[in-house]
Motif scaffolding. Structure first.
Motif, mmCIF file in Angstrom:
data_model
loop_
_atom_site.group_PDB
_atom_site.id
_atom_site.type_symbol
_atom_site.label_atom_id
_atom_site.label_comp_id
_atom_site.label_asym_id
_atom_site.label_seq_id
_atom_site.Cartn_x
_atom_site.Cartn_y
_atom_site.Cartn_z
ATOM 1 N N GLU A 67 0.806 -1.212 0.000
ATOM 2 C CA GLU A 67 0.000 0.000 0.000
ATOM 3 C C GLU A 67 0.842 1.265 0.000
ATOM 4 O OE1 GLU A 67 -3.637 -0.094 2.461
ATOM 5 O OE2 GLU A 67 -2.834 -1.977 3.249
ATOM 6 N N ARG A 68 2.077 1.184 0.421
ATOM 7 C CA ARG A 68 2.925 2.369 0.464
ATOM 8 C C ARG A 68 4.143 2.150 -0.423
ATOM 9 N NH1 ARG A 68 2.676 3.672 7.006
ATOM 10 N NH2 ARG A 68 0.424 3.977 7.130
ATOM 11 N N SER A 69 5.269 1.859 0.206
ATOM 12 C CA SER A 69 6.486 1.633 -0.567
ATOM 13 C C SER A 69 6.661 0.145 -0.834
ATOM 14 C CB SER A 69 7.705 2.174 0.182
ATOM 15 O OG SER A 69 7.827 1.546 1.443
ATOM 16 N N THR A 70 7.329 -0.151 -1.937
ATOM 17 C CA THR A 70 7.596 -1.528 -2.343
ATOM 18 C C THR A 70 9.075 -1.844 -2.153
ATOM 19 O OG1 THR A 70 5.861 -1.375 -4.026
ATOM 20 C CG2 THR A 70 7.418 -3.190 -4.245
ATOM 21 N N PRO A 71 9.415 -3.002 -1.571
ATOM 22 C CA PRO A 71 10.826 -3.366 -1.418
ATOM 23 C C PRO A 71 11.533 -3.416 -2.770
ATOM 24 C CG PRO A 71 9.415 -4.851 -0.167
ATOM 25 C CD PRO A 71 8.506 -4.034 -1.031
ATOM 26 N N ILE A 104 7.486 -22.987 -0.613
ATOM 27 C CA ILE A 104 8.467 -22.371 -1.497
ATOM 28 C C ILE A 104 7.688 -21.762 -2.661
ATOM 29 C CG2 ILE A 104 10.416 -23.856 -0.918
ATOM 30 C CD1 ILE A 104 9.836 -25.437 -3.492
ATOM 31 N N PRO A 105 8.184 -20.678 -3.239
ATOM 32 C CA PRO A 105 7.491 -20.065 -4.375
ATOM 33 C C PRO A 105 7.864 -20.764 -5.681
ATOM 34 C CG PRO A 105 9.413 -18.766 -3.826
ATOM 35 C CD PRO A 105 9.363 -19.899 -2.823
ATOM 36 N N THR A 106 6.904 -20.936 -6.544
ATOM 37 C CA THR A 106 7.185 -21.443 -7.889
ATOM 38 C C THR A 106 7.021 -20.344 -8.933
ATOM 39 O OG1 THR A 106 4.890 -22.212 -8.116
ATOM 40 C CG2 THR A 106 6.510 -23.795 -7.321
ATOM 41 N N LYS A 107 6.320 -19.272 -8.528
ATOM 42 C CA LYS A 107 6.131 -18.151 -9.455
ATOM 43 C C LYS A 107 5.786 -16.891 -8.660
ATOM 44 C CE LYS A 107 3.580 -18.865 -13.105
ATOM 45 N NZ LYS A 107 2.364 -19.065 -13.942
ATOM 46 N N ILE A 108 6.409 -15.780 -9.019
ATOM 47 C CA ILE A 108 6.053 -14.462 -8.495
ATOM 48 C C ILE A 108 5.971 -13.520 -9.695
ATOM 49 C CG2 ILE A 108 6.614 -12.574 -6.927
ATOM 50 C CD1 ILE A 108 8.400 -14.486 -5.369
ATOM 51 N N VAL A 109 4.809 -12.910 -9.894
ATOM 52 C CA VAL A 109 4.599 -12.076 -11.077
ATOM 53 C C VAL A 109 4.172 -10.666 -10.673
ATOM 54 C CG1 VAL A 109 3.349 -11.828 -13.248
ATOM 55 C CG2 VAL A 109 3.854 -14.118 -12.369
ATOM 56 N N THR A 157 7.892 -2.047 -11.665
ATOM 57 C CA THR A 157 9.258 -2.391 -12.090
ATOM 58 C C THR A 157 10.041 -3.123 -11.001
ATOM 59 O OG1 THR A 157 10.066 -0.220 -11.379
ATOM 60 C CG2 THR A 157 9.357 -0.424 -13.677
ATOM 61 N N ALA A 158 9.354 -3.582 -9.967
ATOM 62 C CA ALA A 158 10.048 -4.251 -8.856
ATOM 63 C C ALA A 158 10.708 -5.542 -9.324
ATOM 64 C CB ALA A 158 9.071 -4.547 -7.731
ATOM 65 N N THR A 159 11.821 -5.876 -8.690
ATOM 66 C CA THR A 159 12.518 -7.133 -8.940
ATOM 67 C C THR A 159 11.899 -8.226 -8.068
ATOM 68 O OG1 THR A 159 14.585 -5.977 -9.420
ATOM 69 C CG2 THR A 159 14.747 -8.316 -8.836
ATOM 70 N N VAL A 160 11.695 -9.404 -8.633
ATOM 71 C CA VAL A 160 11.175 -10.530 -7.862
ATOM 72 C C VAL A 160 12.181 -11.675 -7.937
ATOM 73 C CG1 VAL A 160 8.777 -9.889 -8.292
ATOM 74 C CG2 VAL A 160 9.900 -11.517 -9.821
ATOM 75 N N SER A 161 12.110 -12.567 -6.950
ATOM 76 C CA SER A 161 13.046 -13.684 -6.918
ATOM 77 C C SER A 161 12.408 -14.912 -6.303
ATOM 78 C CB SER A 161 14.301 -13.314 -6.116
ATOM 79 O OG SER A 161 15.156 -14.435 -5.968
ATOM 80 N N CYS A 162 12.593 -16.045 -6.968
ATOM 81 C CA CYS A 162 12.153 -17.340 -6.450
ATOM 82 C C CYS A 162 13.350 -18.218 -6.097
ATOM 83 C CB CYS A 162 11.282 -18.058 -7.473
ATOM 84 S SG CYS A 162 9.662 -17.327 -7.734
#
Length: 219
Positions: A67-71, A104-109, A157-162
């Motif tokens: 809701e505010r800032s994104t990591p 564990i994550p298999t996908k983050i979009v 434009t956030a970076t995601v990681s699995c």
């Protein structure tokens, strides 16, 4: 709608499913995940929130919204409180062979608002009139009510990681960013909730102040 909102779709699965999990699946325990989502959203009120979309087999799908800032980097560690509640408060330790990890994550979009809205309303056919929403408000989040305004939408434009290092683990310490988020949440919600919850939060704030006051005075 606050145009600082950012949306992330998650696919999670049990890391080491127990024989019971493989035999029964998690489908019949979906209400546990709704309870956990409510706990998570209350804990991080005004900061981030989740909506469970589906529980199927040994997997679940959900939407995480800031809701505010994104990591700078969004990983499954952001869901630690959600997972820990299931493990400790709903007995989901019976679904895993590992004591320190559940999912564990298999996908983050990363998603834009219109994509997240389509996901919840069309892909998973959520309805604002669903009776379950009264018990679990997170099933129909507030952002799903807003009308789309392309002038307010910003590219996510956030970076995601699995990666394995970014999995949910109860043995990990909080990151500095997570610590700040938790402290902000406690301060922002200290007057909300039950009498016991308010007293616990105010007591925690008092203890923290006592610990850090010398550093504020003497450096």
């Amino acid at each position: 709608m606050n145009n600082s909102y950012s949306f992330f779709y998650f696919d999670l699965k049990l890391k080491s499913p127990s024989d019971m999990a493989l035999k029964r699946g998690l489908d019949d325990f979906a209400e546990d995940t709704y309870d956990s989502a409510e706990f998570f959203n209350n804990r991080f009120q005004g900061i981030k929130k989740i909506t469970v979309l589906e529980v199927e087999g040994v997997a679940l799908r959900l939407m995480l919204v800031y809701e505010r800032s994104t990591p700078d980097k969004v990983t499954a560690k952001e869901l630690t409180v959600f997972s820990r509640f299931l493990y400790n408060e709903r007995g989901w330790d019976k679904f895993t062979k590992e004591s320190s990890k559940l999912f564990i994550p298999t996908k983050i979009v990363p998603m834009e608002w219109h994509e997240a809205h389509f996901t919840i309303t069309a892909d998973f056919e959520r309805d604002s009139e669903d009776e379950r929403n009264k018990r679990w408000p997170s099933l129909w989040p507030d952002w799903a009510e807003y009308e789309f305004d392309p002038d307010l939408e910003e590219t996510n434009t956030a970076t995601v990681s699995c990666e394995e290092d970014d999995d949910i683990s109860y043995e990990d310490e909080l990151t500095d960013q997570q610590l700040i988020a938790v402290l902000n949440s406690i301060l922002a919600t200290q007057d909300l909730g039950s009498k016991d919850a308010k007293e616990a939060k105010k007591s925690t704030i008092k203890q923290i102040k006592k610990l850090i006051t010398p550093w504020a005075i003497y450096g």
